[in-house]
Design an enzyme around this catalytic site. Sequence first.
Site, PDB file in Angstrom:
ATOM      1  N   TYR A 282       0.826  -1.215   0.000  1.00  0.00           N
ATOM      2  CA  TYR A 282       0.000   0.000   0.000  1.00  0.00           C
ATOM      3  C   TYR A 282       0.858   1.262   0.000  1.00  0.00           C
ATOM      4  CZ  TYR A 282      -4.502  -2.238  -0.032  1.00  0.00           C
ATOM      5  OH  TYR A 282      -5.599  -2.955  -0.446  1.00  0.00           O
TER       6      TYR A 282
ATOM      7  N   GLY B  19     -15.083   4.060 -16.916  1.00  0.00           N
ATOM      8  CA  GLY B  19     -13.892   3.287 -16.560  1.00  0.00           C
ATOM      9  C   GLY B  19     -14.056   2.239 -15.486  1.00  0.00           C
ATOM     10  N   THR B  20     -15.172   1.526 -15.516  1.00  0.00           N
ATOM     11  CA  THR B  20     -15.293   0.399 -14.590  1.00  0.00           C
ATOM     12  C   THR B  20     -15.676  -0.859 -15.354  1.00  0.00           C
ATOM     13  OG1 THR B  20     -16.326  -0.475 -12.584  1.00  0.00           O
ATOM     14  CG2 THR B  20     -17.669   1.026 -13.884  1.00  0.00           C
TER      15      THR B  20
ATOM     16  N   CYS C 108      -5.070   1.438  20.991  1.00  0.00           N
ATOM     17  CA  CYS C 108      -5.232   0.041  21.454  1.00  0.00           C
ATOM     18  C   CYS C 108      -4.051  -0.866  21.121  1.00  0.00           C
ATOM     19  CB  CYS C 108      -6.534  -0.545  20.905  1.00  0.00           C
ATOM     20  SG  CYS C 108      -6.426  -0.980  19.152  1.00  0.00           S
TER      21      CYS C 108
ATOM     22  N   HIS D 113     -15.108   2.606  -1.980  1.00  0.00           N
ATOM     23  CA  HIS D 113     -14.124   1.584  -1.557  1.00  0.00           C
ATOM     24  C   HIS D 113     -13.036   2.187  -0.660  1.00  0.00           C
ATOM     25  CE1 HIS D 113     -15.280  -1.367  -5.035  1.00  0.00           C
ATOM     26  NE2 HIS D 113     -16.129  -1.387  -4.037  1.00  0.00           N
TER      27      HIS D 113
ATOM     28  N   GLN E 267     -15.107   4.230  -7.196  1.00  0.00           N
ATOM     29  CA  GLN E 267     -14.571   3.010  -6.579  1.00  0.00           C
ATOM     30  C   GLN E 267     -13.075   3.178  -6.337  1.00  0.00           C
ATOM     31  OE1 GLN E 267     -16.448  -0.649  -8.764  1.00  0.00           O
ATOM     32  NE2 GLN E 267     -16.608   1.118 -10.086  1.00  0.00           N
ATOM     33  N   ASN E 268     -12.532   4.292  -6.811  1.00  0.00           N
ATOM     34  CA  ASN E 268     -11.080   4.488  -6.713  1.00  0.00           C
ATOM     35  C   ASN E 268     -10.688   4.968  -5.322  1.00  0.00           C
ATOM     36  OD1 ASN E 268     -11.141   3.829  -9.358  1.00  0.00           O
ATOM     37  ND2 ASN E 268     -10.893   5.915 -10.123  1.00  0.00           N
ATOM     38  N   VAL E 269      -9.588   4.428  -4.828  1.00  0.00           N
ATOM     39  CA  VAL E 269      -9.112   4.828  -3.498  1.00  0.00           C
ATOM     40  C   VAL E 269      -8.159   6.014  -3.605  1.00  0.00           C
ATOM     41  CG1 VAL E 269      -9.487   2.528  -2.512  1.00  0.00           C
ATOM     42  CG2 VAL E 269      -7.250   3.076  -3.518  1.00  0.00           C
TER      43      VAL E 269
ATOM     44  N   ASN F 172     -16.048   3.712 -21.954  1.00  0.00           N
ATOM     45  CA  ASN F 172     -15.039   2.681 -21.725  1.00  0.00           C
ATOM     46  C   ASN F 172     -14.422   2.315 -23.078  1.00  0.00           C
ATOM     47  OD1 ASN F 172     -13.707   0.141 -20.969  1.00  0.00           O
ATOM     48  ND2 ASN F 172     -15.030   0.180 -19.175  1.00  0.00           N
TER      49      ASN F 172
END
Length: 265
Positions: free
Chosen positions: A77, A203-204, A166, A133, A111-113, A229
């Site tokens: 990541y 674009g999905t 925690c 997402h 949906q893009n992070v 697309n």
Amino acid sequence: MMLSTPPSPFAENITQAAQVLANASRIVCLTGAGVSAESGVATFRDAQTGLWSHFNPQQLASQAGFAADPGLVWRWYMQRLQTVEAAAPNLGHIALTQLAQLTPSFTLITQNVDDIHERAGSGNSTEGVLHIHGSITQFRCNVCGFEHVLQPFERVQALPPICRQCQQLVRPAVVWFGEALPERVSALAQRAVAQCDVMLVVGTSGVVYPVAEWPYAAQQNGATVIDVNPICTPISAMADLFLQGPGGEILPTLLEVVQQLRASN
Ligand code: OAD
């Protein structure tokens, strides 16, 4: 005598889509990885260049994968974050920002992070861009959910940071396989989908649920679905209008026609 060339089916589709958008009062735009492809961020399912053709999604984007090797997931990541930060908005992102400014109500669901839509100026309304997402630029504890502000030294560490609330592991605030969508964002998105008169999909691949169902839900409620697309997907097949090509080319063209139509009204 001048012979005029008949308009191509593609040009006709652009004109029709622009008319629908220019007359719409509530537009929902649903974007996927393809909108960021021209900014240099890899999509997921391309057979040659897609992320999931090189990496195993269960290993890198699931609770089981994180439990098995938290360092591997963290380093993956951090590398993706670096790619996202180096990427600039492309003409498609910018056209969507401008289209939103011409429309009474425009909800952008992605949906893009990545945060490239925001950097293109989208999401200035109170709702913001709805990241269904999650977001790779935000971090939280994997157990208690406490928000974590990423420190520069933590980016290059072999293991994830520890939660100061925690003492469990910190993770990116993205949705992994098998996890629920963020509640508030999901409720706002579904309400917008139910109320829109046009859904513009860009674009999905339209294969990840529940988001893949939303174009169908919008259409059932009477909305016109437009899909952009380069290849034909299940969404292109069900869409009322399919504009075949890359977002960075199609969206500015579409915007230009919408602007002309709006100006002439
Ligand atoms: P995919 O990789 O499944 O699909 C990307 C789509 O973008 C494909 O249909 C491409 O044809 C299209 N595309 C490629 N270049 C394009 C361009 N220049 N302009 C427009 N479209 C282009 O990505 P998503 O559909 O976003 O989930 O994937 C959905 C979800 O699957 C992601 O959010 C991610 C993934 O697993 C999670 O991480 C939970």
